[in-house]
Design a protein around this motif. Sequence first.
Motif, PDB file in Angstrom:
ATOM      1  N   ALA A 113       0.838  -1.205   0.000  1.00  0.00           N
ATOM      2  CA  ALA A 113       0.000   0.000   0.000  1.00  0.00           C
ATOM      3  C   ALA A 113       0.873   1.255   0.000  1.00  0.00           C
ATOM      4  O   ALA A 113       0.581   2.253  -0.671  1.00  0.00           O
ATOM      5  CB  ALA A 113      -0.922  -0.010   1.219  1.00  0.00           C
ATOM      6  N   ARG A 114       1.985   1.203   0.725  1.00  0.00           N
ATOM      7  CA  ARG A 114       2.888   2.355   0.791  1.00  0.00           C
ATOM      8  C   ARG A 114       3.604   2.568  -0.542  1.00  0.00           C
ATOM      9  O   ARG A 114       3.801   3.696  -0.978  1.00  0.00           O
ATOM     10  CB  ARG A 114       3.877   2.154   1.937  1.00  0.00           C
ATOM     11  N   LEU A 115       4.009   1.475  -1.185  1.00  0.00           N
ATOM     12  CA  LEU A 115       4.696   1.597  -2.479  1.00  0.00           C
ATOM     13  C   LEU A 115       3.733   2.121  -3.550  1.00  0.00           C
ATOM     14  O   LEU A 115       4.132   2.895  -4.424  1.00  0.00           O
ATOM     15  CB  LEU A 115       5.287   0.246  -2.902  1.00  0.00           C
ATOM     16  N   VAL A 116       2.478   1.700  -3.459  1.00  0.00           N
ATOM     17  CA  VAL A 116       1.467   2.201  -4.404  1.00  0.00           C
ATOM     18  C   VAL A 116       1.348   3.720  -4.250  1.00  0.00           C
ATOM     19  O   VAL A 116       1.372   4.463  -5.228  1.00  0.00           O
ATOM     20  CB  VAL A 116       0.106   1.501  -4.149  1.00  0.00           C
ATOM     21  N   ASP A 117       1.238   4.186  -3.010  1.00  0.00           N
ATOM     22  CA  ASP A 117       1.118   5.632  -2.758  1.00  0.00           C
ATOM     23  C   ASP A 117       2.351   6.384  -3.234  1.00  0.00           C
ATOM     24  O   ASP A 117       2.250   7.448  -3.831  1.00  0.00           O
ATOM     25  CB  ASP A 117       0.944   5.909  -1.247  1.00  0.00           C
ATOM     26  N   HIS A 118       3.526   5.830  -2.973  1.00  0.00           N
ATOM     27  CA  HIS A 118       4.773   6.540  -3.221  1.00  0.00           C
ATOM     28  C   HIS A 118       5.212   6.507  -4.678  1.00  0.00           C
ATOM     29  O   HIS A 118       5.659   7.495  -5.231  1.00  0.00           O
ATOM     30  CB  HIS A 118       5.863   5.932  -2.318  1.00  0.00           C
ATOM     31  N   TYR A 119       5.091   5.336  -5.299  1.00  0.00           N
ATOM     32  CA  TYR A 119       5.649   5.173  -6.655  1.00  0.00           C
ATOM     33  C   TYR A 119       4.581   5.026  -7.741  1.00  0.00           C
ATOM     34  O   TYR A 119       4.927   4.868  -8.916  1.00  0.00           O
ATOM     35  CB  TYR A 119       6.562   3.937  -6.713  1.00  0.00           C
ATOM     36  N   GLY A 120       3.311   5.006  -7.344  1.00  0.00           N
ATOM     37  CA  GLY A 120       2.256   4.828  -8.349  1.00  0.00           C
ATOM     38  C   GLY A 120       2.289   3.451  -8.983  1.00  0.00           C
ATOM     39  O   GLY A 120       1.831   3.269 -10.113  1.00  0.00           O
ATOM     40  N   MET A 121       2.847   2.475  -8.256  1.00  0.00           N
ATOM     41  CA  MET A 121       2.867   1.113  -8.789  1.00  0.00           C
ATOM     42  C   MET A 121       1.487   0.479  -8.581  1.00  0.00           C
ATOM     43  O   MET A 121       0.664   1.009  -7.837  1.00  0.00           O
ATOM     44  CB  MET A 121       3.933   0.262  -8.070  1.00  0.00           C
ATOM     45  N   ARG A 122       1.243  -0.654  -9.214  1.00  0.00           N
ATOM     46  CA  ARG A 122      -0.003  -1.384  -9.021  1.00  0.00           C
ATOM     47  C   ARG A 122       0.271  -2.619  -8.173  1.00  0.00           C
ATOM     48  O   ARG A 122       1.199  -3.373  -8.465  1.00  0.00           O
ATOM     49  CB  ARG A 122      -0.583  -1.789 -10.374  1.00  0.00           C
ATOM     50  N   GLN A 123      -0.530  -2.793  -7.119  1.00  0.00           N
ATOM     51  CA  GLN A 123      -0.404  -3.986  -6.279  1.00  0.00           C
ATOM     52  C   GLN A 123      -1.279  -5.092  -6.864  1.00  0.00           C
ATOM     53  O   GLN A 123      -2.484  -4.888  -7.048  1.00  0.00           O
ATOM     54  CB  GLN A 123      -0.882  -3.665  -4.852  1.00  0.00           C
ATOM     55  N   LEU A 124      -0.696  -6.214  -7.178  1.00  0.00           N
ATOM     56  CA  LEU A 124      -1.500  -7.368  -7.618  1.00  0.00           C
ATOM     57  C   LEU A 124      -1.431  -8.431  -6.528  1.00  0.00           C
ATOM     58  O   LEU A 124      -0.455  -9.180  -6.428  1.00  0.00           O
ATOM     59  CB  LEU A 124      -0.995  -7.926  -8.954  1.00  0.00           C
ATOM     60  N   SER A 125      -2.441  -8.441  -5.664  1.00  0.00           N
ATOM     61  CA  SER A 125      -2.500  -9.392  -4.557  1.00  0.00           C
ATOM     62  C   SER A 125      -3.497 -10.489  -4.909  1.00  0.00           C
ATOM     63  O   SER A 125      -4.702 -10.226  -5.032  1.00  0.00           O
ATOM     64  CB  SER A 125      -2.944  -8.668  -3.278  1.00  0.00           C
TER      65      SER A 125
ATOM     66  N   ALA B 188     -13.796  -1.367   6.231  1.00  0.00           N
ATOM     67  CA  ALA B 188     -14.765  -2.090   5.397  1.00  0.00           C
ATOM     68  C   ALA B 188     -15.068  -1.310   4.123  1.00  0.00           C
ATOM     69  O   ALA B 188     -15.504  -1.869   3.127  1.00  0.00           O
ATOM     70  CB  ALA B 188     -16.056  -2.325   6.187  1.00  0.00           C
ATOM     71  N   GLN B 189     -14.811  -0.010   4.163  1.00  0.00           N
ATOM     72  CA  GLN B 189     -15.126   0.860   3.022  1.00  0.00           C
ATOM     73  C   GLN B 189     -13.996   0.900   1.988  1.00  0.00           C
ATOM     74  O   GLN B 189     -14.206   0.646   0.826  1.00  0.00           O
ATOM     75  CB  GLN B 189     -15.365   2.280   3.574  1.00  0.00           C
ATOM     76  N   CYS B 190     -12.764   1.241   2.441  1.00  0.00           N
ATOM     77  CA  CYS B 190     -11.672   1.463   1.475  1.00  0.00           C
ATOM     78  C   CYS B 190     -10.560   0.414   1.572  1.00  0.00           C
ATOM     79  O   CYS B 190      -9.641   0.421   0.751  1.00  0.00           O
ATOM     80  CB  CYS B 190     -11.073   2.868   1.648  1.00  0.00           C
ATOM     81  N   GLY B 191     -10.624  -0.464   2.562  1.00  0.00           N
ATOM     82  CA  GLY B 191      -9.637  -1.548   2.645  1.00  0.00           C
ATOM     83  C   GLY B 191      -8.335  -1.178   3.341  1.00  0.00           C
ATOM     84  O   GLY B 191      -7.432  -2.013   3.429  1.00  0.00           O
ATOM     85  N   ALA B 192      -8.200   0.052   3.830  1.00  0.00           N
ATOM     86  CA  ALA B 192      -6.965   0.442   4.526  1.00  0.00           C
ATOM     87  C   ALA B 192      -6.717  -0.522   5.694  1.00  0.00           C
ATOM     88  O   ALA B 192      -7.649  -0.929   6.386  1.00  0.00           O
ATOM     89  CB  ALA B 192      -7.073   1.871   5.041  1.00  0.00           C
ATOM     90  N   GLY B 193      -5.426  -0.871   5.902  1.00  0.00           N
ATOM     91  CA  GLY B 193      -5.098  -1.879   6.897  1.00  0.00           C
ATOM     92  C   GLY B 193      -4.698  -1.283   8.244  1.00  0.00           C
ATOM     93  O   GLY B 193      -4.023  -0.258   8.293  1.00  0.00           O
TER      94      GLY B 193
END
Length: 214
Positions: free
Chosen positions: A18-30, A131-136
């Motif tokens: 989640a942090r790398l997505v915010d910082h680098y605009g990468m896509r997380q594929l989980s 439950a709304q946005c998935g933040a951990g």
Amino acid sequence: MNIILLGPPGAGKGTQSARLVDHYGMRQLSTGDMLRAAVKAQTPVGIKAKEVMDRGELVSDEIVSDLIDAELAALDADTGVIFDGYPRTEAQAHSLDDLLAKHGRSLDHVIELDVDEDALVERITGRYTCAQCGAGYHDTFQQPATEGVCDKCGSTEFKRRPDDNEETVRTRMAEYRAKTAPILPVYESRGLVRRVDGMAAIEDVTNSLDAILG
Ligand code: AP5
Ligand code: MG
């Protein structure tokens, strides 16, 4: 940049992604998140996967590789990818090689979050998400700034994963040891593996990842 985040349940793959997505605009594929979405939507894949996930075992290689294939096909070629929880078996590692070639990508790093298994049960049984946005979040290690209110979207509803109980976590760890850890030497032989101390504080783990990616 395309990277794999590898580590047992609770190592911090989702938290750091989640942090790398915010910082680098990468896509997380989980694949775990994709499977949970399929379970929620009661798709044929979700119906098949639910019981396996509740037991803490791995779903079939074919199911997860198909999910990854579809995501890569839909993704802009310039967007970097973080593979979170995939690959998890030798067969999946082979499929990933094929899928990367098919979609014109290559791997830059395989980052192993090195953790002490004894600490992981506490991490996992204390975990919850918005439950709304998935933040951990975590009962002890990562609380929202205002108790009971999500930092990211302001929601007051949270949820816990059905597989986040001690018995299932033990099975998930055993699966990791037996089936996932053996794929590391393959990447090691290609010179791709970087190790990060996953027992450090969340912020410090992010700093270590930044040093590798930046
Ligand atoms: P998946 O969803 O991938 O679960 P997992 O691998 O067991 O990993 P977790 O999501 O539990 O841990 P995490 O490393 O993301 O930890 P987190 O950052 O949340 O898979 C679930 C199931 O789906 C599998 O069991 C399987 O059935 C199926 N599946 C998925 N992919 C599959 C595949 N490829 N093949 C076959 N089956 C597949 O952190 C945990 C908690 O700790 C959080 O609360 C966090 O706040 C806290 N925390 C994080 N970092 C720190 C830190 N440094 N210090 C203190 N606390 C921390
Ligand atoms: Mg996760």
